[in-house]
Design an enzyme around this catalytic site. Sequence first.
Site, PDB file in Angstrom:
ATOM      1  N   SER A  46      68.468 -34.050 -56.296  1.00 45.90           N
ATOM      2  CA  SER A  46      69.698 -33.893 -57.086  1.00 45.90           C
ATOM      3  C   SER A  46      69.455 -33.312 -58.472  1.00 45.90           C
ATOM      4  CB  SER A  46      70.404 -35.252 -57.228  1.00 45.90           C
ATOM      5  OG  SER A  46      69.536 -36.215 -57.804  1.00 45.90           O
ATOM      6  N   ASP A 340      75.824 -39.069 -65.675  1.00 49.41           N
ATOM      7  CA  ASP A 340      76.246 -40.179 -64.820  1.00 49.41           C
ATOM      8  C   ASP A 340      75.138 -41.232 -64.781  1.00 49.41           C
ATOM      9  OD1 ASP A 340      74.340 -39.290 -63.000  1.00 49.41           O
ATOM     10  OD2 ASP A 340      75.781 -38.607 -61.493  1.00 49.41           O
ATOM     11  N   HIS A 343      71.741 -39.005 -63.788  1.00 52.37           N
ATOM     12  CA  HIS A 343      71.507 -37.579 -64.012  1.00 52.37           C
ATOM     13  C   HIS A 343      71.891 -37.148 -65.422  1.00 52.37           C
ATOM     14  CE1 HIS A 343      72.219 -38.267 -59.674  1.00 52.37           C
ATOM     15  NE2 HIS A 343      71.127 -37.521 -59.562  1.00 52.37           N
TER      16      HIS A 343
END
Length: 376
Positions: A46, A340, A343
Amino acid sequence: MENSRSTLIIFFAYTTIILIGSINCRDNNNNNLVTNQSALFVFGDSVFDAGNNNYIDTLPSFRSNYWPYGQTTFKFPTGRVSDGRTIPDFIAEYAWLPLIPAYLQPSNGKNQFPYGVSFASAGAGALVGTFPGMVINLKSQLNNFKKVEKLLRSTLGEAQGKMVISRAVYLFHIGVNDYQYPFSTNSSIFQSSPQEIYVDFVVGNTTAVIKEVYKIGGRKFGFLNMGAYDCAPASLIIDQTKIGTCFKPVTELINLHNEKLESGLRRLERELSGFKYALHDYHTSLSVRMNNPSKYGFKEGKMACCGTGPLRGINTCGGRMGVSQSYELCEKVTDYLFFDHFHLTEKAHQQIAELIWSGPTNVTKPYNLQALFELN
């Protein structure tokens, strides 16, 4: 005044023609690309995903194709797990490359791949058993790269296709999900086998993929070691009795991983002729920003901009865990290190990318990415 205005119009028209002409030249002349530019191929999770998970059958928690992801630069969600651009986006910019697309993006054309492509998938691990069926694991990413390599040889010709592969830079960030997965699934893996053996599997699978890319022709590689994810907002709230405390069970895994990755890369450098790499100390870069955010232009180093609960560390940004679920969003994203629960913000990504690109040897070694891109 009128003459000045006319002169400006002519000037802007002329420069626009030059700009459009140069773009068309780059798009339509693959020979210029092969001669002058190194491509960027991206593998990982990610931290690097450019939107591949938009196009696979997976859970909403493994996607970021909804608001407020993408709010800063793109003004719409692209699938990147951030408010804007990620590290590979900035690296591409510094290397004078176009935005590197997700491999599964339907609009990809054969003329785009010579600049590079991203195979990264949110949730991916080096182990096939990490979030199985939900992500594109590292082995599958390698298989996708092999398809691109064949396509390059068929569209550019054997010699030029090989040249793109040999001059390209291969950027990796992988492993964190392999260490997160056992805890998120209440696995007993660490009760039945020592942590060191598990880390050996993760790093071993990573180096096996590197060797495969090398065998195909890749020579220049970039890596981020494991960041201080044991102290990310999501990790800081795992122990509800000690909010703000790092998740110690992962700390040792991260430290072991970083030691073994560094020694593994040194070994590959000895074994593989022409193998060159840049290893960025992401762990330190992230830790210093968490612990002293104001020094780097942030107000918050441990609270997320988007999410719910203590430190906004619960993974609900954009309604990830359900459309009806509410979430909080900060007013000024540039004040935050984390976007978030796990991240970083675009601002943080840019700072890290600059260190990877041109940082000194105490943060990125033995080469930085700028040096690798300049090597032919």
